[in-house]
Motif scaffolding. Structure first.
Motif, PDB file in Angstrom:
ATOM      1  N   VAL A  52       0.848  -1.190   0.000  1.00 54.88           N
ATOM      2  CA  VAL A  52       0.000   0.000   0.000  1.00 54.88           C
ATOM      3  C   VAL A  52       0.888   1.246   0.000  1.00 54.88           C
ATOM      4  CG1 VAL A  52      -1.657   1.348   1.352  1.00 54.88           C
ATOM      5  CG2 VAL A  52      -1.961  -1.115   1.118  1.00 54.88           C
ATOM      6  N   VAL A  53       0.458   2.254  -0.744  1.00 54.92           N
ATOM      7  CA  VAL A  53       1.160   3.536  -0.795  1.00 54.92           C
ATOM      8  C   VAL A  53       0.205   4.617  -0.327  1.00 54.92           C
ATOM      9  CG1 VAL A  53       2.191   5.259  -2.299  1.00 54.92           C
ATOM     10  CG2 VAL A  53       2.681   2.839  -2.682  1.00 54.92           C
ATOM     11  N   GLY A  54       0.604   5.398   0.671  1.00 50.07           N
ATOM     12  CA  GLY A  54      -0.174   6.548   1.116  1.00 50.07           C
ATOM     13  C   GLY A  54       0.584   7.819   0.780  1.00 50.07           C
ATOM     14  N   LEU A  55      -0.041   8.734   0.058  1.00 54.98           N
ATOM     15  CA  LEU A  55       0.618   9.954  -0.386  1.00 54.98           C
ATOM     16  C   LEU A  55      -0.150  11.176   0.097  1.00 54.98           C
ATOM     17  CD1 LEU A  55       1.345   8.957  -4.101  1.00 54.98           C
ATOM     18  CD2 LEU A  55       2.996   9.053  -2.222  1.00 54.98           C
ATOM     19  N   GLY A  56       0.608  12.207   0.481  1.00 56.64           N
ATOM     20  CA  GLY A  56       0.024  13.474   0.857  1.00 56.64           C
ATOM     21  C   GLY A  56       0.532  14.576  -0.045  1.00 56.64           C
ATOM     22  N   ALA A  57      -0.348  15.492  -0.428  1.00 54.36           N
ATOM     23  CA  ALA A  57       0.032  16.676  -1.199  1.00 54.36           C
ATOM     24  C   ALA A  57      -0.002  17.874  -0.254  1.00 54.36           C
ATOM     25  CB  ALA A  57      -0.917  16.891  -2.371  1.00 54.36           C
ATOM     26  N   TYR A  58       1.026  18.701  -0.327  1.00 48.03           N
ATOM     27  CA  TYR A  58       1.179  19.807   0.622  1.00 48.03           C
ATOM     28  C   TYR A  58       1.332  21.125  -0.125  1.00 48.03           C
ATOM     29  CZ  TYR A  58       2.247  15.977   3.795  1.00 48.03           C
ATOM     30  OH  TYR A  58       2.185  14.809   4.518  1.00 48.03           O
ATOM     31  N   ALA A  59       0.663  22.143   0.393  1.00 51.63           N
ATOM     32  CA  ALA A  59       0.906  23.526  -0.012  1.00 51.63           C
ATOM     33  C   ALA A  59       1.646  24.155   1.163  1.00 51.63           C
ATOM     34  CB  ALA A  59      -0.399  24.250  -0.286  1.00 51.63           C
ATOM     35  N   GLY A  60       2.940  24.249   1.041  1.00 58.57           N
ATOM     36  CA  GLY A  60       3.753  24.598   2.204  1.00 58.57           C
ATOM     37  C   GLY A  60       3.719  23.433   3.176  1.00 58.57           C
ATOM     38  N   THR A  61       3.226  23.686   4.376  1.00 62.93           N
ATOM     39  CA  THR A  61       3.103  22.603   5.358  1.00 62.93           C
ATOM     40  C   THR A  61       1.662  22.107   5.501  1.00 62.93           C
ATOM     41  OG1 THR A  61       2.801  24.201   7.160  1.00 62.93           O
ATOM     42  CG2 THR A  61       5.056  23.481   6.687  1.00 62.93           C
ATOM     43  N   GLU A  62       0.750  22.686   4.724  1.00 61.74           N
ATOM     44  CA  GLU A  62      -0.660  22.328   4.843  1.00 61.74           C
ATOM     45  C   GLU A  62      -0.983  21.107   3.973  1.00 61.74           C
ATOM     46  OE1 GLU A  62      -5.125  24.145   3.867  1.00 61.74           O
ATOM     47  OE2 GLU A  62      -3.305  25.260   3.322  1.00 61.74           O
ATOM     48  N   LEU A  63      -1.601  20.090   4.572  1.00 67.26           N
ATOM     49  CA  LEU A  63      -2.043  18.917   3.833  1.00 67.26           C
ATOM     50  C   LEU A  63      -3.294  19.288   3.043  1.00 67.26           C
ATOM     51  CD1 LEU A  63      -1.592  15.810   3.386  1.00 67.26           C
ATOM     52  CD2 LEU A  63      -3.250  15.460   5.234  1.00 67.26           C
ATOM     53  N   VAL A  64      -3.210  19.232   1.697  1.00 69.68           N
ATOM     54  CA  VAL A  64      -4.327  19.659   0.859  1.00 69.68           C
ATOM     55  C   VAL A  64      -4.866  18.532  -0.018  1.00 69.68           C
ATOM     56  CG1 VAL A  64      -3.593  22.066   0.855  1.00 69.68           C
ATOM     57  CG2 VAL A  64      -2.765  20.505  -0.946  1.00 69.68           C
ATOM     58  N   ARG A  90      -8.722  23.721  -3.032  1.00 65.97           N
ATOM     59  CA  ARG A  90      -7.486  23.467  -3.779  1.00 65.97           C
ATOM     60  C   ARG A  90      -7.727  22.683  -5.063  1.00 65.97           C
ATOM     61  NH1 ARG A  90      -2.809  26.305  -2.246  1.00 65.97           N
ATOM     62  NH2 ARG A  90      -3.103  26.878  -0.058  1.00 65.97           N
ATOM     63  N   ARG A  91      -8.967  22.516  -5.444  1.00 62.11           N
ATOM     64  CA  ARG A  91      -9.269  21.737  -6.628  1.00 62.11           C
ATOM     65  C   ARG A  91      -8.963  22.513  -7.906  1.00 62.11           C
ATOM     66  NH1 ARG A  91     -14.940  19.345  -4.196  1.00 62.11           N
ATOM     67  NH2 ARG A  91     -13.937  18.058  -2.597  1.00 62.11           N
ATOM     68  N   ARG A  92      -8.696  21.733  -8.959  1.00 66.88           N
ATOM     69  CA  ARG A  92      -8.371  22.291 -10.281  1.00 66.88           C
ATOM     70  C   ARG A  92      -7.103  23.143 -10.243  1.00 66.88           C
ATOM     71  NH1 ARG A  92     -12.610  20.913 -13.501  1.00 66.88           N
ATOM     72  NH2 ARG A  92     -14.637  20.597 -12.477  1.00 66.88           N
ATOM     73  N   ARG A  93      -6.202  22.776  -9.348  1.00 70.32           N
ATOM     74  CA  ARG A  93      -4.917  23.472  -9.272  1.00 70.32           C
ATOM     75  C   ARG A  93      -3.748  22.495  -9.379  1.00 70.32           C
ATOM     76  NH1 ARG A  93      -5.631  28.024  -4.460  1.00 70.32           N
ATOM     77  NH2 ARG A  93      -7.699  28.775  -5.069  1.00 70.32           N
ATOM     78  N   GLY A  94      -4.008  21.309  -9.893  1.00 68.99           N
ATOM     79  CA  GLY A  94      -2.928  20.346 -10.125  1.00 68.99           C
ATOM     80  C   GLY A  94      -2.651  19.401  -8.983  1.00 68.99           C
ATOM     81  N   VAL A  95      -3.423  19.474  -7.890  1.00 74.15           N
ATOM     82  CA  VAL A  95      -3.161  18.596  -6.745  1.00 74.15           C
ATOM     83  C   VAL A  95      -3.445  17.139  -7.103  1.00 74.15           C
ATOM     84  CG1 VAL A  95      -3.796  18.052  -4.372  1.00 74.15           C
ATOM     85  CG2 VAL A  95      -3.659  20.438  -5.101  1.00 74.15           C
ATOM     86  N   GLY A  96      -4.601  16.882  -7.711  1.00 74.48           N
ATOM     87  CA  GLY A  96      -4.930  15.519  -8.096  1.00 74.48           C
ATOM     88  C   GLY A  96      -3.940  14.950  -9.092  1.00 74.48           C
ATOM     89  N   ARG A  97      -3.541  15.757 -10.075  1.00 72.77           N
ATOM     90  CA  ARG A  97      -2.559  15.310 -11.065  1.00 72.77           C
ATOM     91  C   ARG A  97      -1.239  14.939 -10.403  1.00 72.77           C
ATOM     92  NH1 ARG A  97      -2.982  16.599 -16.604  1.00 72.77           N
ATOM     93  NH2 ARG A  97      -5.005  17.497 -17.192  1.00 72.77           N
ATOM     94  N   ALA A  98      -0.794  15.779  -9.460  1.00 74.77           N
ATOM     95  CA  ALA A  98       0.477  15.510  -8.787  1.00 74.77           C
ATOM     96  C   ALA A  98       0.411  14.215  -7.985  1.00 74.77           C
ATOM     97  CB  ALA A  98       0.837  16.681  -7.876  1.00 74.77           C
ATOM     98  N   LEU A  99      -0.715  13.984  -7.309  1.00 75.48           N
ATOM     99  CA  LEU A  99      -0.870  12.759  -6.523  1.00 75.48           C
ATOM    100  C   LEU A  99      -0.886  11.524  -7.425  1.00 75.48           C
ATOM    101  CD1 LEU A  99      -3.545  13.979  -3.974  1.00 75.48           C
ATOM    102  CD2 LEU A  99      -1.241  13.170  -3.378  1.00 75.48           C
ATOM    103  N   ALA A 103       1.713   8.405  -7.561  1.00 78.26           N
ATOM    104  CA  ALA A 103       1.207   7.049  -7.347  1.00 78.26           C
ATOM    105  C   ALA A 103       1.611   6.133  -8.493  1.00 78.26           C
ATOM    106  CB  ALA A 103      -0.307   7.074  -7.199  1.00 78.26           C
ATOM    107  N   GLU A 104       1.482   6.610  -9.727  1.00 76.23           N
ATOM    108  CA  GLU A 104       1.892   5.803 -10.877  1.00 76.23           C
ATOM    109  C   GLU A 104       3.352   5.393 -10.761  1.00 76.23           C
ATOM    110  OE1 GLU A 104       1.099   7.239 -14.732  1.00 76.23           O
ATOM    111  OE2 GLU A 104      -1.044   7.576 -14.389  1.00 76.23           O
ATOM    112  N   ARG A 105       4.203   6.340 -10.401  1.00 75.89           N
ATOM    113  CA  ARG A 105       5.630   6.050 -10.309  1.00 75.89           C
ATOM    114  C   ARG A 105       5.910   5.008  -9.228  1.00 75.89           C
ATOM    115  NH1 ARG A 105       9.093   8.032  -6.844  1.00 75.89           N
ATOM    116  NH2 ARG A 105       7.727   9.793  -6.279  1.00 75.89           N
ATOM    117  N   LEU A 106       5.334   5.194  -8.058  1.00 77.83           N
ATOM    118  CA  LEU A 106       5.616   4.282  -6.956  1.00 77.83           C
ATOM    119  C   LEU A 106       5.036   2.886  -7.196  1.00 77.83           C
ATOM    120  CD1 LEU A 106       5.086   6.674  -3.921  1.00 77.83           C
ATOM    121  CD2 LEU A 106       7.249   5.749  -4.766  1.00 77.83           C
ATOM    122  N   LEU A 107       3.833   2.823  -7.765  1.00 80.45           N
ATOM    123  CA  LEU A 107       3.232   1.520  -8.032  1.00 80.45           C
ATOM    124  C   LEU A 107       3.964   0.816  -9.173  1.00 80.45           C
ATOM    125  CD1 LEU A 107      -0.520   2.479  -7.575  1.00 80.45           C
ATOM    126  CD2 LEU A 107       0.864   1.047  -6.055  1.00 80.45           C
TER     127      LEU A 107
END
Length: 308
Positions: A52-64, A90-99, A103-107
């Motif tokens: 299992v891979v758990g990933l967090g996206a951050y804007a600075g130190t904020e989990l978004v 934070r939607r439509r600002r590339g967060v989902g794409r980055a995650l 995920a693709e790379r790690l899997l």
């Protein structure tokens, strides 16, 4: 200007923050309400059984944003995205794409050659993307995923007067006259239940039965004759409000066992305070409609894409 988004792997200590984000980011109330159970199922419990891979996206130190992905227990070439949630502001600002890119790379590093935006049983929270999560559907299409299946849930009403709560006493008496006993499954029954499910339906339900029998907020009922199991029904394995799996031996088809087991479980869920239950990833729509008055309500699109 937007703060740069960075992505990193999550740790178990961040579970409360992940749950809090999901409570805000899952738009459908039935999902947000069960955010803690969803995270526990696809991240904590799943990690004991598969990569299992758990990933967090951050804007600075904020989990978004958060993503949980995994490798299929049946086919290690298949990677799954089990959960994606992005903070509403934070939607439509590339967060989902980055995650998804991370995920693709790690899997892929773990051997996956395809990425599925679809549930990975037995630890899953949805069959795929609910059609009402429009931004997620748009993201899947934008990234080149192709839809390969559709799945649906049925909703059983658990309020007073619902056909889902019809008494089963008379039906159980008729079964008893034919030597069939119906009772609640106990942990000691689990080896026999999994052996029965494996022999009749294949090995896909072992984990879901283990997550139902004897676990708080979950349970199962079974029917047997002379100690031989003829059918079972379970609930609460993935999420408290979800029913399934269930199965009846071919020789017992048409006996009424399935309807009795189903409504026993639904009564348990009603007793736990639920006003409705989700019958997940449904196959026999007419059975659930007739036995519990259930209706098709949630529809899911399942996507996949070659990676690596």
């Amino acid at each position: 200007m937007d703060t740069e988004i960075t992505v990193g792997e999550l740790t178990a200590e961040q579970t409360p923050a992940v749950v809090a984000l999901c409570e805000r980011a899952l738009d459908l109330p039935e999902d947000a309400t069960e955010a803690a159970a969803v995270v526990d199922t696809v991240w904590t419990r799943a990690a004991a059984a598969r990569p299992v891979v758990g990933l967090g996206a951050y804007a600075g130190t904020e989990l978004v944003g958060v993503l949980v992905g995994s490798i299929s227990g049946e086919d290690p070439r298949l990677g799954h995205v089990d959960l994606v949630a992005v903070a509403p502001d934070r939607r439509r600002r590339g967060v989902g794409r980055a995650l998804l890119a991370a995920a693709e790379r790690l899997l892929a590093e773990r051997g996956a050659t395809e990425l599925l935006l679809a549930g990975n049983p037995p630890y899953y929270a949805w069959p795929g993307i609910d059609v009402r999560y429009t931004p997620a559907v748009c993201l899947a299409l934008a990234l080149g995923h192709r839809q390969d299946r559709t799945a649906w849930n049925m909703t059983a009403d658990l309020t007073d007067g619902s056909p889902a709560l019809r008494p089963t006493d008379d039906a159980e008496r008729r079964l008893a006259e034919r030597g069939v006993a119906v009772r609640r499954a106990e942990p000691a029954d689990l080896p026999a239940l999994t052996a029965f499910a494996r022999s009749v339906f294949g090995g896909a339900w072992d984990g879901e039965l283990a997550g139902s029998v004897g676990r708080p907020g979950a349970g199962a009922h079974l029917a047997e004759r002379n100690g031989a199991i003829l059918g079972f029904a379970a609930y609460g394995s993935a999420r408290p409000s979800w029913f399934g799996p269930m199965g009846t031996a071919p020789e017992a088809a048409g006996s009424g066992i399935g309807g009795v087991l189903l409504r026993r479980c639904l009564r348990d869920q009603r007793a736990a305070g639920l006003s409705s239950a989700q019958i997940g990833w449904v196959g026999p729509v007419p059975f659930y409609s007739g036995s519990a008055g259930a209706r098709i309500e949630r529809v899911f699109l399942l996507y996949r894409r070659t990676i690596g």
